[in-house]
Design a protein around this motif. Sequence first.
Motif, short mmCIF file in Angstrom:
data_model
loop_
_atom_site.label_atom_id
_atom_site.label_comp_id
_atom_site.label_asym_id
_atom_site.label_seq_id
_atom_site.Cartn_x
_atom_site.Cartn_y
_atom_site.Cartn_z
N SER A 193 0.83 -1.19 0.00
CA SER A 193 0.00 0.00 0.00
C SER A 193 0.87 1.25 0.00
CB SER A 193 -0.88 -0.03 1.25
OG SER A 193 -1.31 1.26 1.56
N PRO A 194 0.37 2.33 -0.60
CA PRO A 194 1.12 3.58 -0.57
C PRO A 194 1.19 4.19 0.83
CG PRO A 194 -0.94 3.86 -1.77
CD PRO A 194 -0.83 2.43 -1.46
N VAL A 195 0.32 3.73 1.74
CA VAL A 195 0.34 4.32 3.08
C VAL A 195 1.70 4.01 3.72
CG1 VAL A 195 -0.69 4.28 5.38
CG2 VAL A 195 -2.14 4.09 3.34
N GLY A 196 2.30 5.05 4.23
CA GLY A 196 3.60 4.89 4.84
C GLY A 196 4.71 5.29 3.90
N ARG A 197 4.40 5.39 2.58
CA ARG A 197 5.45 5.81 1.63
C ARG A 197 5.52 7.33 1.58
NH1 ARG A 197 7.24 1.30 -1.20
NH2 ARG A 197 5.96 -0.44 -0.59
N ILE A 198 6.50 7.79 0.85
CA ILE A 198 6.73 9.23 0.75
C ILE A 198 6.13 9.77 -0.55
CG2 ILE A 198 8.49 11.02 0.56
CD1 ILE A 198 8.54 9.92 3.25
N LEU A 199 5.46 10.91 -0.40
CA LEU A 199 4.97 11.63 -1.57
C LEU A 199 5.88 12.84 -1.74
CD1 LEU A 199 2.47 11.46 -3.50
CD2 LEU A 199 1.52 13.31 -2.12
N ALA A 200 6.48 12.97 -2.92
CA ALA A 200 7.45 14.05 -3.11
C ALA A 200 6.94 15.08 -4.11
CB ALA A 200 8.77 13.46 -3.60
N GLN A 201 7.34 16.30 -3.88
CA GLN A 201 6.97 17.38 -4.80
C GLN A 201 8.21 18.23 -5.02
OE1 GLN A 201 4.16 20.08 -3.13
NE2 GLN A 201 4.37 21.54 -4.82
N VAL A 202 8.56 18.40 -6.28
CA VAL A 202 9.75 19.18 -6.61
C VAL A 202 9.35 20.65 -6.73
CG1 VAL A 202 11.57 19.57 -8.28
CG2 VAL A 202 10.75 17.24 -7.84
N ILE A 203 9.84 21.47 -5.78
CA ILE A 203 9.47 22.89 -5.83
C ILE A 203 10.47 23.66 -6.68
CG2 ILE A 203 9.08 24.95 -4.47
CD1 ILE A 203 7.29 23.35 -3.13
N SER A 204 11.70 23.39 -6.49
CA SER A 204 12.75 24.02 -7.31
C SER A 204 13.90 23.04 -7.38
CB SER A 204 13.18 25.34 -6.68
OG SER A 204 13.88 25.11 -5.48
N PRO A 205 14.87 23.29 -8.21
CA PRO A 205 15.93 22.29 -8.42
C PRO A 205 16.54 21.78 -7.11
CG PRO A 205 16.24 24.15 -9.90
CD PRO A 205 15.01 24.43 -9.11
N ASP A 206 16.65 22.66 -6.14
CA ASP A 206 17.27 22.18 -4.92
C ASP A 206 16.30 22.08 -3.76
OD1 ASP A 206 18.82 25.47 -4.47
OD2 ASP A 206 16.81 24.81 -5.03
N ARG A 207 15.04 22.07 -4.07
CA ARG A 207 14.08 21.97 -2.98
C ARG A 207 12.98 20.99 -3.34
NH1 ARG A 207 11.17 27.06 -1.67
NH2 ARG A 207 9.37 25.93 -0.91
N THR A 208 12.90 19.98 -2.53
CA THR A 208 11.83 18.99 -2.71
C THR A 208 11.15 18.80 -1.38
OG1 THR A 208 13.20 17.82 -4.32
CG2 THR A 208 11.29 16.66 -3.43
N THR A 209 9.84 18.88 -1.37
CA THR A 209 9.17 18.59 -0.11
C THR A 209 8.75 17.13 -0.11
OG1 THR A 209 7.12 19.38 -1.08
CG2 THR A 209 8.25 20.87 0.41
N ARG A 210 8.87 16.56 1.03
CA ARG A 210 8.49 15.16 1.15
C ARG A 210 7.47 15.03 2.25
NH1 ARG A 210 13.69 15.29 -0.22
NH2 ARG A 210 14.42 13.82 -1.80
N ALA A 211 6.40 14.34 1.96
CA ALA A 211 5.39 14.11 2.99
C ALA A 211 5.09 12.64 3.04
CB ALA A 211 4.12 14.90 2.63
N ARG A 212 4.84 12.16 4.26
CA ARG A 212 4.53 10.75 4.40
C ARG A 212 3.04 10.56 4.23
NH1 ARG A 212 7.47 6.63 5.84
NH2 ARG A 212 9.16 8.01 6.48
#
Lengths: 110, 883
Positions: B655-674
């Motif tokens: 299941s995707p639950v527990g995995r990380i969802l990533a979003q690339v905001i800029s080349p050196d910034r990625t937010t990661r949410a569980r």
Amino acid sequence: MSGKTPDMIQGTLDMLVLRVLSLEPMHGWGITKRIQQGSEGALQVNQGSLYTSLLRMTRAGWIKSEWRVTENKRKAKYYVLTKAGKKQLGLEEKRWMRLASAVEQIRSLT
Amino acid sequence: MRILSDLWFRFRALFWGGRMDEEFLEEAAFHMEMETKESIRNGMSPKEARRQAQIAFGGVETHRERAREARGVRLAEELCQDLRFAIRSLRRRPAYSVFVILTVALGIGGISATFTLINGVFLRPLPYEGADQLVMVWNTDAEPEPFELTSADFLDWREQAQSFSDFSAYVPSGSILERDLGAEMVTTVRVTPGFFTLLRVDPALGLGFLPRHGIPGSDPVVMLSQSAWLTRFGGDPAVLEQNLSIDGEVHRVVGVLPPSFRAPIPGIGREGPELWVPIQLDAATAIRESHHLKVLGRLADGVSLNEAGAELVGVARQLELAYPETNAGESAVIIPLRDQHYGATKAPILMAFGAAVLLMLIVCANLANLVLAHGETRRREFAIRTSIGAGSIRLLRLLIVENLVLALSGGLMGFGLVVAGGLLLPALQRSFLSPVADIRIDIQVGAFLLVSAVLVGVFFGLLPLVGWRRVRIQAALKQHSCASGTGLSTQFWRRGLVVIQICLAVGLSVNAGLLVRSLQALTRVPPGLELDSALTFSVLAPWFRYSDREARSAFFEQLGEVLSRVPGVDAAALTSDLPFQAVNSYNRFVFEDEIPPEDTRPPLVEYRSVGPGLFRVLGIGVLEGREFESSDRSTSPLVAIINEEMAKGFQGVGSPVGRILAQVISPDRTTRARIVGIVANVMDDGYGGGVEPAVYFPFAQRPVSGMTAIVRSTHGAPAIVPVLREAVANFEPQAPIGPPRTLREVAAASLSTQRLAARLGAIVAFLATLLSGIGVFGLVRLMATNRRREFGLRVALGANGTDLFRMVLRWCLPLTLLGVSAGVLFGLFSTRVLSSMLFGVDPLDPLSFSAAAFLLTLVSLLAAVLPARTAMRSEPVEVLKEF
């Protein structure tokens, strides 16, 4: 209407009526009498043609009508020559003269 | 001059003709009196004198006629007479006249009303100067839908694009206007300073925006719309140069827009935005990540759409090479402003017009039958008129005048219908027409109406010509009317017309059925949440009090608690975007464990910031994992919840639950949410477009400035709203509240177009069915009347009433079946046109087809019943007496 003298062509009658009215305003009967008397009886006016002519010329704006009282205190419809009518009279008379002289020319050829 | 005098005379003759006539008689009398008197003077006896005078004068009547004729108004007088005749004869037949006028009104009203729409949308130019040069400029990528530009891209495109004379950006939003009476949320649009110059709109008051207003750091200014100026400031010119508190900042009023200005911004409603604020932007502050600018452009003179589009594609390509991390795969597209606003409405409007035309055809068929039947019964009247000297042209003119009177009266009534339809307009413009559309009843519509009415009148006036020759050839006075209408060709036309009516009515009913079923399908779809007993209203956190993220999230957290504690409230939660409404926040997310395929970017997915307990309050099922809780704070690890559809895209194991969802905001910034939970899908696209993947974040971790509260309460809205308002005001008096709506209302609003379409479709189908039923009724009645003798004979020979009844119905059955079959065929073609507007219903839906066929058959048979019953009662003796 007298049977002998032919009907006048429309334009001629118009011209005569205008001529009569150029002397003074007159009612329909008076115009008839004037033309008959003036031509010493040679020209007889068909009443129907006269009133049609009067109507037509009123439409064209050459004459105006107004109700007046005669010497005998009777109400009658008088016709008055307008400025446009005066101009038209001049044109008609000129045309008549031209026609008359043309006819005369042909006549004198024989 | 002569012509003027002539016209004046004719005019007088037309209205005072009677008096002129009298005057002529007086003149004639005078003339004859004078003539008589003269003759008497000359010695004739009075009697002889009078006789001579009359002979000399000629027949007065003849003169009178000639005089009347010479007046030159005979045609007009005769037409007046025709008119009087027509009105009189129509008054003698009220049922016929009223019916014709009503049906004409329906037909003409219908096509004129839809023509108004066509006029406003297709024919009238957009209300801007040089509107053909205006285009909307969009970003595109692999997604089907174009999207907004980033501010950095906007600046680059504007600088580099040569084929545009101007570019301007706008962002519709809302703001808090604070005045003495309190804070209020007001629709606002942020625009680059050149926006109004691009549209070539000058302010009605003041100088408007200047280029320097767009420089970051310059004094804030604002422009008012005309309606805002009138309603909020009483139209006082002194408002210029005054200061207004907008979003906590002082803005100086620099202009008022003219009343004729219509904002080219869809979705804001007829009144348009109230406040206009300049976007402050320069190369230093521009960013290349957030796609939020909508861009309006004006093509340079002489540049074609294709040229400009190609150039922008080139510019986008260059930027793609220069900034591969942010601009990869992004290109450009331009859409003419006209298509942008009207594109979606073209098809429905044309379909509406098509339906109106079909209805008009049914009306015409009905009228044709009526007029023909009528013409038959009036043959005797016409024969009489002809025999006493009416010329056939005169009779024809009479008929045409009669029909023109009917048609024009019908047209007038139809105009009333159009005006009534105009009342629908605000609803239409709110739901699916662009506010830019200038839909008015103007000269073109009036002309259309007039021309239609005249055409109908003349056409039906000429109809009786069918069989005209027979009127004159047959000595109709001697002929019994038993022969009326039995000419083969007339019969054929009559029946044919009824068949056509039934066919069209079936077609219209099928389409209506489809629209209704489509609407049903949309409303029946479980939205995936609980619609009842939920109240929604938006709340803005006043920026000046809650200027940073922490403060804002604390505000909303407390607001949520305040609302839950209000007596009468069962539960409350907050969300950045309600279901059933367009979401403005999109971004690209990936499951971190996955490697996206080469050279593609993950699709844009909508996301929302929501409060704890939202899914419970909305009734959205949590399928796996958990909801957000108050423990998910800004300091806690970042979390996210995804919906079922999004989870389907997960290609990893388990299941995707527990995995990380990533979003690339800029080349050196990625937010990661569980990912902590998966929730059920919500069917909230108003057009039933299906389910989209969605992501939810806790607003504590992604704060926004405005949220919508959802409150569950068993108390009705009127009871609970004031309490809620008070609670919020006590909590934060400067936070404006948007108008409260129930969740059901919000959901219903998203379906308003379909509802309107279904309603209109049903009305048209009803009218069509009614008219075709009347057509059948008329036809069967005529048939029964014509065959009266035959029926009488049959009764005499032993048939009973039921036999006759059955005979009539049996006669009418093949017609009906033919019409219905033709209608089904017609329906098969026509529903294909409708298919783009349908949801959850096959264009060849058997239920709709069979229902329509059944309905029309039933109606036709019912319509035949009444005349059949009359036939049933034929008494042979009565009938035979008529011989």
